[in-house]
Design an enzyme around this catalytic site. Structure first.
Site, PDB file in Angstrom:
ATOM      1  N   SER A 163       1.063  -1.019   0.166  1.00  0.00           N
ATOM      2  CA  SER A 163      -0.254   0.345   0.144  1.00  0.00           C
ATOM      3  C   SER A 163       1.158   1.413   0.015  1.00  0.00           C
ATOM      4  CB  SER A 163      -0.531   0.182   1.381  1.00  0.00           C
ATOM      5  OG  SER A 163      -0.303   0.578   2.558  1.00  0.00           O
ATOM      6  N   LYS A 209       0.797   4.213   7.001  1.00  0.00           N
ATOM      7  CA  LYS A 209       0.218   5.162   6.250  1.00  0.00           C
ATOM      8  C   LYS A 209       1.255   6.649   6.199  1.00  0.00           C
ATOM      9  CE  LYS A 209      -2.660   1.888   5.075  1.00  0.00           C
ATOM     10  NZ  LYS A 209      -2.580   1.557   4.010  1.00  0.00           N
TER      11      LYS A 209
END
Length: 398
Positions: A52, A169
């Protein structure tokens, strides 16, 4: 008469020597305590499990995450097995006891979370988990399969904040920011924010001829099997950075390169806040105001889908619908003032990332630390020595 003359001088007695077993036990105990203190209050190792964050961070990157930068979080579940997160490695049983729970507290840090920081945090929707499907979001399963089906077919458990899965993230927005996204481009407080050089999305690539030598794309840094999917003889979908795609665009056998984004107004049911009245998708949503400490929101049909979980789950209030209004902890309320700061987190690999677009805000009490640098990087493909990505060792994270 001084009778002490007749007492035995105990200081002259030789001390009883520790056995080898006792020495080993003491050494191990000291090492465990020292390592636990370092891990909780200073720095912790972390592994990148998914793609990701590619190409910023790769699967197989091993990071050091600083607890000092944002301030160490005091353990909220203090009784736990050392070095195990939420599950024992062999038995598969719980690695903690939630009979003792401490309130959220954080020691002073070196700085606040800033936009574009790469942050490790506990997965906000990891409060409820189906044990047989731990890689799946419980709430998404409920939306797709129904509550009765999920809760009758799977073993459902709840987890404290600090025992939920760790995610990593990039922080796109902090408390008070207004976030929106149009055609795959994020805007923060009305200002478009292009992806960093390492960020990537999907592109539609049309060729002038079906005879394409795909080896040339490998030389550009693409993984042929993972980054390129064939649509037909004259087109492919590429997953790459803007810089990489500019090189593709310059090839004489390429007819066109176009960003592949969902059309505006096409609703995606799994996109936060799962409101049928909002035709949002992963490439087009907002505007959304990120809550912060002391910010007051009006409670109505437009705001509640966005902030209901923050008020009820993250800040621990009893929230009920009452006629046309709301009750908070049994009292009528038309507004709510937030007690915590929140953040909006997104992956750099925009079209292959489960992030805030799918589960909303990250509360301050879920923040683990700041990713500092890569101490090891390991590729599962290739020979023994080629598996180590030597060029990534000791690289800082930006």
């Amino acid at each position: 008469m001084n009778w002490k003359f007749w007492e035995k001088d105990k200081s002259a007695e030789p001390r009883k020597k520790k056995t080898k077993t006792r020495e080993w036990v003491d050494a191990i105990l000291f090492a465990v305590i020292a390592a636990t203190i370092i891990r909780v209050f200073f720095i912790e190792a972390y592994t990148i499990p998914t793609g990701s964050m590619e190409r910023s961070l790769l699967i197989g990157d091993f990071l050091f995450v600083s607890k000092v930068n944002y301030g160490p979080r005091i353990p909220m579940t203090p009784v736990a097995f050392p070095f195990a997160h939420h599950t024992m490695p062999i038995t598969g049983t719980k690695a903690y006891w939630d009979g003792v729970q401490w309130k959220y507290r954080r020691l002073p840090g070196l700085s606040d979370i800033k936009r574009n920081d790469v942050v490790v945090f506990n997965y906000p929707q990891g409060d409820t988990v189906a044990l047989e499907m731990q890689d799946q979001d419980y709430y998404r399963m409920v939306r797709n399969m129904g509550w009765n089906t999920v809760n009758s077919q799977y073993t459902i458990v709840t987890r404290p904040v600090d025992k939920r899965e760790n995610y990593i993230k990039r922080c796109i927005g902090i408390g008070g920011d207004v976030i929106s996204m149009k055609n795959g481009l994020v805007s923060v407080n009305g200002k478009p924010e292009k992806l960093k050089n390492t960020g990537q999305i999907k592109y539609e690539v049309a060729f002038k001829t079906p005879d394409v030598n795909f080896a040339i794309f490998k030389d550009m840094g693409f993984n042929i099997d993972e980054d390129i999917s064939r649509q037909d003889e004259l087109s492919c979908v590429f997953n790459g950075t803007e810089e990489m795609m500019n090189k593709v665009k310059g090839l004489d056998f390429v007819a066109s390169v176009k960003e592949q984004t969902q059309p505006e107004g096409q609703r995606e049911s799994d996109v936060f806040p799962f409101d049928e009245k909002r035709n949002w998708n992963a490439d087009n949503f907002g505007p959304i105001t990120i809550p912060k400490t002391g910010w007051t929101v009006t409670l109505d049909s437009a705001s509640m889908p966005l902030y209901e979980r923050c008020i009820r789950i993250y800040e621990g209030n009893k929230l009920e619908k009452s006629g046309d209004g709301w009750l908070i902890n049994g009292k009528p309320a038309t507004t709510y003032t937030f007690k915590m700061d929140y953040y909006w987190m997104m992956g750099d690999n925009r079209h292959n990332s489960l992030d805030s677009r799918y589960w909303g805000f990250v509360p301050d009490d879920h923040i683990v630390g700041k990713a500092l640098f890569i101490w090891m990087s390991y590729d599962t493909n290739g020979s023994f020595f080629s598996k180590i990505r030597w060029s990534r060792l000791l690289n800082g994270i930006h």
